[in-house]
Design a protein around this motif. Structure first.
Motif, PDB file in Angstrom:
ATOM      1  N   ILE A   1      85.973 -17.834  32.946  1.00  0.00           N
ATOM      2  CA  ILE A   1      86.450 -17.712  31.717  1.00  0.00           C
ATOM      3  C   ILE A   1      87.176 -18.755  31.267  1.00  0.00           C
ATOM      4  O   ILE A   1      88.314 -19.244  32.027  1.00  0.00           O
ATOM      5  N   ILE A   2      86.867 -19.586  30.291  1.00  0.00           N
ATOM      6  CA  ILE A   2      87.431 -20.740  29.712  1.00  0.00           C
ATOM      7  C   ILE A   2      88.095 -20.330  28.436  1.00  0.00           C
ATOM      8  O   ILE A   2      87.429 -19.940  27.602  1.00  0.00           O
TER       9      ILE A   2
ATOM     10  N   LEU B   1      85.452 -10.080  27.079  1.00  0.00           N
ATOM     11  CA  LEU B   1      84.927 -10.192  28.544  1.00  0.00           C
ATOM     12  C   LEU B   1      83.364  -9.689  28.376  1.00  0.00           C
ATOM     13  O   LEU B   1      82.476 -10.341  29.220  1.00  0.00           O
ATOM     14  N   LYS B   2      83.105  -8.791  27.878  1.00  0.00           N
ATOM     15  CA  LYS B   2      81.790  -8.169  27.671  1.00  0.00           C
ATOM     16  C   LYS B   2      80.892  -9.075  27.099  1.00  0.00           C
ATOM     17  O   LYS B   2      79.910  -9.238  27.465  1.00  0.00           O
ATOM     18  N   ARG B   3      81.454 -10.000  26.179  1.00  0.00           N
ATOM     19  CA  ARG B   3      80.374 -10.995  25.645  1.00  0.00           C
ATOM     20  C   ARG B   3      80.454 -12.056  26.613  1.00  0.00           C
ATOM     21  O   ARG B   3      79.391 -12.698  26.693  1.00  0.00           O
ATOM     22  N   ALA B   4      81.568 -12.268  27.140  1.00  0.00           N
ATOM     23  CA  ALA B   4      81.571 -13.782  28.012  1.00  0.00           C
ATOM     24  C   ALA B   4      80.709 -13.444  28.950  1.00  0.00           C
ATOM     25  O   ALA B   4      80.122 -14.383  29.571  1.00  0.00           O
ATOM     26  N   LEU B   5      80.519 -12.381  29.622  1.00  0.00           N
ATOM     27  CA  LEU B   5      79.711 -11.992  31.071  1.00  0.00           C
ATOM     28  C   LEU B   5      78.402 -11.644  30.699  1.00  0.00           C
ATOM     29  O   LEU B   5      77.746 -11.128  31.582  1.00  0.00           O
ATOM     30  N   ASP B   6      77.977 -11.513  29.272  1.00  0.00           N
ATOM     31  CA  ASP B   6      76.710 -10.988  28.986  1.00  0.00           C
ATOM     32  C   ASP B   6      75.735 -12.186  29.279  1.00  0.00           C
ATOM     33  O   ASP B   6      75.480 -13.034  28.371  1.00  0.00           O
ATOM     34  N   HIS B   7      74.901 -12.297  30.523  1.00  0.00           N
ATOM     35  CA  HIS B   7      74.000 -13.295  30.718  1.00  0.00           C
ATOM     36  C   HIS B   7      72.937 -13.088  29.909  1.00  0.00           C
ATOM     37  O   HIS B   7      71.897 -14.040  29.924  1.00  0.00           O
TER      38      HIS B   7
ATOM     39  N   ASN C   1      81.222 -17.832  27.485  1.00  0.00           N
ATOM     40  CA  ASN C   1      82.368 -17.923  28.269  1.00  0.00           C
ATOM     41  C   ASN C   1      83.526 -18.708  27.751  1.00  0.00           C
ATOM     42  O   ASN C   1      84.504 -18.867  28.519  1.00  0.00           O
ATOM     43  N   VAL C   2      83.161 -19.665  26.836  1.00  0.00           N
ATOM     44  CA  VAL C   2      84.333 -20.456  26.310  1.00  0.00           C
ATOM     45  C   VAL C   2      85.054 -19.896  25.154  1.00  0.00           C
ATOM     46  O   VAL C   2      84.228 -19.958  24.079  1.00  0.00           O
ATOM     47  N   ILE C   3      86.162 -19.497  25.278  1.00  0.00           N
ATOM     48  CA  ILE C   3      86.746 -18.811  24.118  1.00  0.00           C
ATOM     49  C   ILE C   3      87.994 -19.739  23.379  1.00  0.00           C
ATOM     50  O   ILE C   3      88.852 -20.289  24.115  1.00  0.00           O
TER      51      ILE C   3
END
Length: 294
Positions: free
Chosen positions: A216-217, A86-92, A101-103
């Motif tokens: 988050i996908i 999540l930290k990386r996914a939401l790092d804009h 945000n695609v995992i």
């Protein structure tokens, strides 16, 4: 020695006795090995766009994270596992083309727990974060996620890739867990690899990532060494979770799987069914590490 080699040497993955084959507390035997649906159904007269009811008691019995048991051992494990994702996914601040945000969740071999991991990550995120999670079944060869959510025979990802008039929203189903959406694999197709590697798939990945940056996908794909589809998908993913079964998957198999990911990607290694304590790197039945391919 690379980080993955150091991590795997510490674990001595092929050594006998580190893993319990029947971890009944965590029920970490993957859905990949279970043929019983957990009882998810659509109410009579409801349309596909309406909510699916999830049998949380049955899901809990199968070892899943469920909202009714937020402090269970498996819930605590996935609470820690999701944090770096999540930290990386939401790092804009990340590059706009990273789709962070695609995992994608995959494994080297079948039966290692990738579908179990995909569903638990999704459940864990929607329980504690104000973000919608879109769970997509891209394992078009053996769509266990589709079976689990009782979506067989319904339009899904493959149908969207084949028909340009369809949008992902047309095949998306809601569950009665707030903010959890699911897309099944759809109709089997002989050219599924080409479809997943197509420009249409690239456009879809970009669209879901950029249109909803707070969503988050999670994409459940085929095992890397069992099919060619996940290699085709990997370059469209922002992050990759490689599930490895402790005591079963050899270091050679993991290295071969990683070699299929020929693009510079951050790969999270999630060791499943692990019973050996490793200090801060130990999360109940899981061991977590990272590997940067690039």
């Amino acid at each position: 020695m690379s980080s993955i080699e150091r991590a795997m040497e510490r674990k001595n993955m092929t050594r006998e006795g580190d893993v319990s084959a029947s971890d009944t507390t965590l029920a970490l035997d993957s859905l990949d090995q279970d043929s019983t649906s957990p009882g998810i159904a659509v109410g009579q007269g409801e349309k596909s766009s309406q909510r699916f009811h999830l049998d949380l008691r049955m899901l809990s019995q199968k070892g899943f994270v469920v909202p009714t048991e937020p402090r269970s051992r498996i819930a605590e494990e996935y609470r820690m596992i999701k944090r770096p994702l999540l930290k990386r996914a939401l790092d804009h601040s990340a590059a706009s083309n990273e789709y962070s945000n695609v995992i994608m969740v995959t494994s080297a071999l079948s039966g290692e727990g990738k579908t179990f991991t995909s569903i638990n990550l999704a459940m864990s995120i929607v329980m504690e974060y104000n973000h919608t999670v879109l769970l997509i079944d891209a394992d078009v060869v053996r769509p266990e996620l589709t079976r689990t959510f009782n979506l067989r025979g319904r339009p899904g990802l493959v149908d969207v890739l084949m028909d340009s008039t369809l949008d992902l929203a047309d095949v998306m189903v809601r569950t009665d867990i707030a903010n959890l959406r699911v897309v099944g694999a759809g109709e089997p197709h002989s050219r599924s690899t080409e479809l997943l590697a197509s420009q249409r798939m690239a456009e879809l990945a970009e669209d879901v990532s950029r249109r909803y940056p707070e969503r988050i996908i999670i994409v459940d794909s085929s095992p890397l060494l069992a099919a060619s589809q996940p290699s085709a998908l990997a370059h469209l993913m922002g992050q990759i979770v490689l599930v490895v079964e402790a005591g079963r998957t050899s270091q050679t198999a993991v290295k071969e799987a990683l070699s299929q990911l020929d693009q510079p990607k951050l790969v999270w290694l999630l060791m499943n069914k692990n019973r050996q304590t490793l200090g801060h790197e130990y999360y109940g039945g899981h061991y977590y590490s990272s590997y940067f391919d690039g």
